[in-house]
Design an enzyme around this catalytic site. Structure first.
Site, PDB file in Angstrom:
ATOM      1  CG  ASP A  10      -1.797   1.154   1.395  1.00 37.48           C
ATOM      2  OD1 ASP A  10      -2.196   1.721   0.359  1.00 37.48           O
ATOM      3  OD2 ASP A  10      -2.118   1.512   2.534  1.00 37.48           O
ATOM      4  CG  ASP A 175      -2.618   1.722   6.765  1.00 39.25           C
ATOM      5  OD1 ASP A 175      -2.716   1.494   5.548  1.00 39.25           O
ATOM      6  OD2 ASP A 175      -2.936   2.824   7.257  1.00 39.25           O
TER       7      ASP A 175
END
Length: 209
Positions: A10, A175
């Site tokens: 990410d 996350d």
């Protein structure tokens, strides 16, 4: 865990630390008083989500945001507001990504993002190394280009097809618990460090298994 061949990162929260409150302040500075009702750390809504899912262009977003604010804003003001999300980019993250590639891993990016954030990330302003984010990755799967946002499984399926590996040969680092769960449902190994947490030790532990 089988032999890992591909590591997918990410962007916001993992490669760089994000600060939603700073982004809200930036939007408020350009006149958008309702920013806190629209902005999210993981998945955007309204015209913000339309921008990140590729349903509207940067110019259409500028026009619609201008209507919400009540006066015209420029593309540069939109860029300033969006890049408020970027709090800190640890150079050791970029060093670690380059090291993974040297070690023979394929390293890719899968991000909910938009043209304003990427105009910064894909420029020499991205880090003190003066190299764009694209320098560090073999491929990038960006929500506004793919036409779909995480945690929708379609973007993960696009990534799996594009990478050409079995999901069991991949690790996805994000996350967001929703994004990690969506990836895991497809058989991808996942790691979920917190926003800005040093993910290097947990990744090395996973690769050593």
């Amino acid at each position: 865990m089988g032999k890992i061949k591909c590591i997918v990162f990410d962007l916001g929260g993992i490669v760089f630390e994000i600060d939603k409150n700073q982004a809200i302040r930036h939007f408020e500075e350009i006149g958008f008083a309702q920013a806190k009702d629209y902005l999210d750390a993981f998945t955007q809504i309204g015209i913000f989500g339309d921008l990140e899912s590729g349903k509207i262009t940067a110019e259409q977003y500028r026009q619609e945001l201008s209507v919400l604010i009540g006066h015209d804003v420029t593309l540069e003001q939109c860029r300033y507001a969006w890049t408020g999300y970027m709090k800190h980019l640890p150079l050791h993250n970029l060093d670690a990504i380059e090291d993974l590639r040297r070690r023979g891993y394929r390293v890719s990016l899968l991000s909910n993002t938009n043209p304003f954030m990427m105009s910064w990330a894909n420029s020499s302003d991205f880090s003190k190394y003066h190299l764009p984010v694209s320098h560090y990755f073999d491929a990038m799967y960006l929500s506004y280009e793919c036409g779909v946002m995480k945690p929708d499984q379609r973007i993960f399926e696009m990534m799996i097809e594009g990478e050409g590996f079995d999901p069991s040969e991949m690790i996805f680092i994000d996350d967001s618990p929703h994004n990690a769960k969506a990836a895991a449902t497809l058989g991808i190994n996942t790691l979920q460090p917190g926003n800005g947490e040093d993910w290097r030790p947990m990744l090395e532990a996973a690769l050593a298994k």
